[in-house]
Scaffold this active site. Structure first.
Site, mmCIF file in Angstrom:
data_model
loop_
_atom_site.group_PDB
_atom_site.id
_atom_site.type_symbol
_atom_site.label_atom_id
_atom_site.label_comp_id
_atom_site.label_asym_id
_atom_site.label_seq_id
_atom_site.Cartn_x
_atom_site.Cartn_y
_atom_site.Cartn_z
ATOM 1 N N GLU A 293 0.829 -1.216 0.000
ATOM 2 C CA GLU A 293 0.000 0.000 0.000
ATOM 3 C C GLU A 293 0.860 1.260 0.000
ATOM 4 O O GLU A 293 0.511 2.259 -0.637
ATOM 5 C CB GLU A 293 -0.959 -0.008 1.190
ATOM 6 C CG GLU A 293 -1.951 -1.170 1.202
ATOM 7 C CD GLU A 293 -2.797 -1.265 -0.053
ATOM 8 O OE1 GLU A 293 -2.926 -0.257 -0.776
ATOM 9 O OE2 GLU A 293 -3.320 -2.361 -0.339
ATOM 10 N N THR B 17 9.513 -4.405 -15.438
ATOM 11 C CA THR B 17 8.640 -5.471 -14.941
ATOM 12 C C THR B 17 8.006 -6.174 -16.138
ATOM 13 O O THR B 17 7.494 -5.529 -17.046
ATOM 14 C CB THR B 17 7.535 -4.892 -14.043
ATOM 15 O OG1 THR B 17 6.871 -3.829 -14.727
ATOM 16 C CG2 THR B 17 8.112 -4.356 -12.742
HETATM 17 ZN ZN LIG Z 1 -2.799 -2.638 -4.468
#
Ligand SMILES: [Zn+2]
Length: 319
Positions: free
Chosen positions: A210, A237
């Site tokens: 988060e 990524t």
């Molecule tokens: Zn998330």
């Protein structure tokens, strides 16, 4: 450890909140566009200094057990300081093809020692609420709706810990939103490594995920359901289909990303805490852009020069 069946799953309410704010909050869409434009244009060398972010943990509880201990809070801060410094548990499990991607975000976290008015503080607030279970609707962020008001968001990371319903582990507000709701909300059962933290989310990685969003990271699969067209706006990524859950086995191939497959051991996927162990270089650059831009107030005091993490610093793998 809490007893009883685990009714939480790895899911994060950040994107639904993001779409809600795009609909209802004046100026939010424009702010997000500006922040993304800056992030796309970011072409600077990695920040060399470590940024220390003051944190206020707002514990909002209904049942006594939800009034998490200082030990549980400190266990979470410890995980943040390991994972954002490339010395967290399980880094030795990163498959060899992905090892070169692992990067030190050079961000540390400390419970605030000074409150908004300059008063001494533990960096922890505690509020008993009549609300049995909160949703991803920001009510926990306001005293008037049964939660606790935010501290100034340009000086503190507000981290609310509370009971969350609907299987929700947590949610964050991306940079660019209103200060009164800025910060992250974490289910107490996915918070820290002791107390009410419950397997398989007792490794402190929900808050890492988060806070990744709080520093402008997107989900690694690109938030396009199971499709291959979504993008996390990070070049190193691999493109991947949907989120991974549980403990995937390397390689997990999707979206023609063979032979190495998904980077399911990344903090911005949905894998279990024991499997979520790394940020990439590209993600740390995106966080650098955020800390030079919309979260630039946290750079106001010069940090310490970053020392490269040594293998000896690596914490033992979590049980
Ligand atoms: Zn998330």
């Amino acid at each position: 450890m809490s007893e009883g069946p685990l009714e939480i799953t790895r899911w994060c309410g950040t994107m639904p909140m993001h779409h809600h704010l795009l609909d209802v909050q004046p100026g939010y869409a424009e702010a997000r566009t500006g922040i993304e434009d800056e992030s796309f244009a970011w072409r600077r060398p990695r920040r060399e200094t470590v940024v220390t972010v003051p944190v206020v943990v707002h514990v909002v509880w209904h049942e006594e057990s939800e009034n998490v201990t200082e030990e549980q809070i400190r266990s979470q801060i410890d995980v943040l300081n390991a994972d954002f410094r490339m010395r967290g548990a399980g880094l030795d499990t990163v498959p060899a093809p992905f090892a070169p991607l692992v990067a030190d975000a050079r961000v540390e976290f400390a419970l605030a020692g000074t409150g908004p008015a300059g008063e001494p503080t533990t960096g922890i607030t505690r509020t008993r609420t009549e609300t049995a279970v909160f949703d991803a609707d920001d009510t926990v962020k306001h005293t008037a709706s049964g939660g606790t008001d935010a501290w100034p968001a340009d000086r503190y990371l507000n981290l609310w810990v509370c009971p969350l319903g609907g299987g929700l582990l947590g949610y964050a507000q991306f940079p660019g939103g209103a200060p009164a709701t800025d910060g992250v909300v974490i289910n107490h059962r996915g918070f820290g490594t002791v107390g009410t933290a419950t397997a398989p989310f007792d490794g402190g990685r929900t808050a890492v995920h988060e806070i990744g969003h709080w520093l402008n990271l997107r989900h690694i699969w690109g938030d396009d359901g199971e499709g291959c067209s979504g993008d996390d706006f990070v070049s190193d990524t691999p493109n991947q289909g949907g989120p991974n859950r549980g403990r995937p086995v390397f390689p997990h191939v999707s979206c023609d990303n063979a032979p190495d497959g998904d980077l399911f051991m990344n903090f911005m996927d949905y894998s279990d805490d024991a499997v979520s162990v790394m940020f990439t270089q590209g993600q740390t650059e995106r966080m650098d852009a955020c800390l030079a831009g919309p979260r630039g107030s946290f750079l106001a005091s010069p940090g310490e020069p970053a020392e490269p993490a040594e293998p000896d610093d690596l914490a033992p793998t979590a049980a």
